[in-house]
Scaffold this motif. Structure first.
Motif, mmCIF file in Angstrom:
data_model
loop_
_atom_site.group_PDB
_atom_site.id
_atom_site.type_symbol
_atom_site.label_atom_id
_atom_site.label_comp_id
_atom_site.label_asym_id
_atom_site.label_seq_id
_atom_site.Cartn_x
_atom_site.Cartn_y
_atom_site.Cartn_z
ATOM 1 N N PRO A 18 0.825 -1.214 0.000
ATOM 2 C CA PRO A 18 0.000 0.000 0.000
ATOM 3 C C PRO A 18 0.858 1.262 0.000
ATOM 4 C CG PRO A 18 -0.875 -1.591 1.545
ATOM 5 C CD PRO A 18 0.438 -2.142 1.070
ATOM 6 N N GLY A 19 0.539 2.167 -0.917
ATOM 7 C CA GLY A 19 1.254 3.425 -0.997
ATOM 8 C C GLY A 19 2.604 3.366 -1.670
ATOM 9 N N LYS A 20 2.965 2.191 -2.187
ATOM 10 C CA LYS A 20 4.266 2.046 -2.839
ATOM 11 C C LYS A 20 4.090 1.635 -4.285
ATOM 12 C CE LYS A 20 6.956 0.957 1.287
ATOM 13 N NZ LYS A 20 7.969 0.034 1.886
ATOM 14 N N GLU A 21 5.138 1.854 -5.067
ATOM 15 C CA GLU A 21 5.109 1.469 -6.472
ATOM 16 C C GLU A 21 5.257 -0.050 -6.611
ATOM 17 O OE1 GLU A 21 7.031 5.503 -8.482
ATOM 18 O OE2 GLU A 21 8.023 3.568 -8.689
ATOM 19 N N ARG A 22 4.765 -0.546 -7.728
ATOM 20 C CA ARG A 22 4.923 -1.969 -8.010
ATOM 21 C C ARG A 22 6.397 -2.261 -8.269
ATOM 22 N NH1 ARG A 22 0.358 -4.993 -11.371
ATOM 23 N NH2 ARG A 22 -0.739 -3.925 -9.681
ATOM 24 N N GLU A 23 6.885 -3.302 -7.646
ATOM 25 C CA GLU A 23 8.306 -3.644 -7.700
ATOM 26 C C GLU A 23 8.482 -5.026 -8.310
ATOM 27 O OE1 GLU A 23 11.969 -4.482 -4.513
ATOM 28 O OE2 GLU A 23 9.900 -4.446 -3.846
ATOM 29 N N GLY A 24 9.362 -5.135 -9.274
ATOM 30 C CA GLY A 24 9.696 -6.434 -9.830
ATOM 31 C C GLY A 24 10.673 -7.142 -8.912
ATOM 32 N N VAL A 25 10.388 -8.388 -8.533
ATOM 33 C CA VAL A 25 11.257 -9.098 -7.613
ATOM 34 C C VAL A 25 11.954 -10.291 -8.251
ATOM 35 C CG1 VAL A 25 10.042 -8.328 -5.544
ATOM 36 C CG2 VAL A 25 9.341 -10.451 -6.655
ATOM 37 N N ALA A 26 11.345 -10.913 -9.239
ATOM 38 C CA ALA A 26 11.954 -12.077 -9.880
ATOM 39 C C ALA A 26 11.352 -12.266 -11.259
ATOM 40 C CB ALA A 26 11.753 -13.334 -9.039
ATOM 41 N N ALA A 27 12.091 -12.934 -12.109
ATOM 42 C CA ALA A 27 11.590 -13.257 -13.444
ATOM 43 C C ALA A 27 12.240 -14.548 -13.911
ATOM 44 C CB ALA A 27 11.865 -12.122 -14.427
ATOM 45 N N ILE A 28 11.532 -15.240 -14.773
ATOM 46 C CA ILE A 28 12.063 -16.464 -15.356
ATOM 47 C C ILE A 28 11.759 -16.455 -16.841
ATOM 48 C CG2 ILE A 28 9.979 -17.809 -14.846
ATOM 49 C CD1 ILE A 28 11.903 -20.194 -14.251
ATOM 50 N N TYR A 29 12.721 -16.880 -17.628
ATOM 51 C CA TYR A 29 12.493 -16.966 -19.061
ATOM 52 C C TYR A 29 12.047 -18.380 -19.375
ATOM 53 C CZ TYR A 29 12.787 -16.242 -24.021
ATOM 54 O OH TYR A 29 12.455 -16.116 -25.351
ATOM 55 N N ASP B 38 4.900 -11.991 -20.637
ATOM 56 C CA ASP B 38 5.003 -11.286 -21.909
ATOM 57 C C ASP B 38 5.749 -12.156 -22.900
ATOM 58 O OD1 ASP B 38 6.473 -8.978 -23.740
ATOM 59 O OD2 ASP B 38 4.452 -8.490 -23.084
ATOM 60 N N PRO B 39 5.165 -12.392 -24.075
ATOM 61 C CA PRO B 39 5.842 -13.196 -25.093
ATOM 62 C C PRO B 39 6.843 -12.359 -25.869
ATOM 63 C CG PRO B 39 3.680 -12.561 -25.892
ATOM 64 C CD PRO B 39 3.801 -12.009 -24.494
ATOM 65 N N ARG B 40 8.122 -12.689 -25.734
ATOM 66 C CA ARG B 40 9.158 -11.963 -26.455
ATOM 67 C C ARG B 40 10.463 -12.721 -26.345
ATOM 68 N NH1 ARG B 40 11.102 -8.903 -21.744
ATOM 69 N NH2 ARG B 40 9.356 -8.661 -20.306
ATOM 70 N N ARG C 163 13.794 -5.073 -18.980
ATOM 71 C CA ARG C 163 13.084 -6.119 -19.717
ATOM 72 C C ARG C 163 12.747 -7.303 -18.834
ATOM 73 N NH1 ARG C 163 14.765 -8.884 -23.846
ATOM 74 N NH2 ARG C 163 12.972 -8.691 -25.225
ATOM 75 N N THR C 164 13.481 -7.516 -17.757
ATOM 76 C CA THR C 164 13.191 -8.659 -16.894
ATOM 77 C C THR C 164 12.308 -8.268 -15.714
ATOM 78 O OG1 THR C 164 15.277 -8.249 -15.723
ATOM 79 C CG2 THR C 164 15.300 -9.899 -17.485
ATOM 80 N N LEU C 165 12.594 -7.139 -15.081
ATOM 81 C CA LEU C 165 11.891 -6.783 -13.851
ATOM 82 C C LEU C 165 11.099 -5.485 -13.943
ATOM 83 C CD1 LEU C 165 14.671 -7.735 -11.258
ATOM 84 C CD2 LEU C 165 12.696 -9.090 -11.978
ATOM 85 N N GLY C 166 10.973 -4.940 -15.134
ATOM 86 C CA GLY C 166 10.194 -3.718 -15.307
ATOM 87 C C GLY C 166 8.734 -4.033 -15.570
ATOM 88 N N TRP D 21 6.418 -2.333 -16.844
ATOM 89 C CA TRP D 21 5.878 -1.874 -18.130
ATOM 90 C C TRP D 21 6.113 -2.881 -19.241
ATOM 91 C CZ3 TRP D 21 8.584 -1.489 -22.584
ATOM 92 C CH2 TRP D 21 9.978 -1.519 -22.471
ATOM 93 N N ALA D 22 7.085 -3.785 -19.044
ATOM 94 C CA ALA D 22 7.463 -4.723 -20.095
ATOM 95 C C ALA D 22 6.533 -5.920 -20.178
ATOM 96 C CB ALA D 22 8.895 -5.201 -19.869
ATOM 97 N N TYR D 23 5.565 -6.027 -19.280
ATOM 98 C CA TYR D 23 4.688 -7.194 -19.235
ATOM 99 C C TYR D 23 3.268 -6.823 -19.648
ATOM 100 C CZ TYR D 23 8.426 -9.713 -16.952
ATOM 101 O OH TYR D 23 9.629 -10.320 -16.687
ATOM 102 N N SER D 24 2.674 -7.666 -20.467
ATOM 103 C CA SER D 24 1.372 -7.349 -21.051
ATOM 104 C C SER D 24 0.206 -8.104 -20.426
ATOM 105 C CB SER D 24 1.406 -7.634 -22.555
ATOM 106 O OG SER D 24 1.847 -8.955 -22.800
ATOM 107 N N HIS D 25 0.500 -9.159 -19.682
ATOM 108 C CA HIS D 25 -0.566 -9.950 -19.081
ATOM 109 C C HIS D 25 -0.304 -10.080 -17.587
ATOM 110 C CE1 HIS D 25 -1.794 -11.080 -23.129
ATOM 111 N NE2 HIS D 25 -0.533 -11.373 -23.371
#
Length: 130
Positions: free
Chosen positions: A41-52, A99-101, A110-113, A115-119
Motif C-alpha cells: 500500500p502506498g508504494k510502487e509496483r516492484e519487480g522481484v523475480a523473473a524467469i524466461y 510477456d511473449p518476447r 526487460r526482466t523486472l520492469g 511496463w514490459a509485461y502485457s498480461h
C-alpha cells in the motif's frame, strides 16, 4: 486468451517461508518472460523475480536475491516463487505477469520492469508479521 492465476499467499511470521504459484494458460508462444511483482500500500509496483520460459533463466531483484528462487514446471504450465527468510517488509500483494518476447537483450527493465509485461494475474496477498 492468456490467463495467469496466482496462489500460495498467506500470513507467516518473520523468518518463515512461502511458495507462490502462477498457473499460466492460453499462450501461443513457447518463449516468454514470466515475472513476479509486488506492491505494498502506498508504494510502487516492484519487480522481484523473473524467469524466461524458454530456458529457465532466472533474474532477481536485490531485495530478494539469496532468499527467493523462481522455477518452472513445464508439464503443469506453472511458475513458482519460493520465498525464504521472509521479512515484514516483504508484506505486499504479489502478482505474476507474462510477456511473449525474445530473451535478449537481458536488461533489468526487460526482466523486472512492470511496463514490459502485457498480461497480469489477479494477485495474492503475502503478510509477514514480526
Amino acid at each position: 486468451q492468456v490467463q495467469l492465476v496466482e496462489s500460495g499467499g498467506g500470513s507467516v511470521q518473520a523468518g518463515g517461508s512461502l511458495r507462490l504459484s502462477c498457473a499460466a494458460s492460453g499462450f501461443t508462444y513457447s518463449s516468454h518472460y514470466i515475472g513476479w511483482f509486488r506492491q505494498a500500500p502506498g508504494k510502487e509496483r516492484e519487480g522481484v523475480a523473473a524467469i524466461y520460459w524458454g530456458d529457465g533463466s532466472t533474474y532477481y531483484a536485490d531485495s530478494v536475491k539469496g532468499r527467493s528462487t523462481s522455477s518452472q514446471d513445464i508439464a503443469k504450465n506453472t511458475v513458482y516463487l519460493q520465498m525464504n527468510s521472509l521479512k515484514p517488509e516483504d508484506t505486499a500483494t504479489y502478482y505474476c505477469a507474462a510477456d511473449p518476447r525474445s530473451k535478449y537483450p537481458v536488461t533489468p527493465i526487460r526482466t523486472l520492469g512492470a511496463w514490459a509485461y502485457s498480461h497480469w494475474g489477479q494477485g495474492t496477498q503475502v503478510t509477514v508479521s514480526s
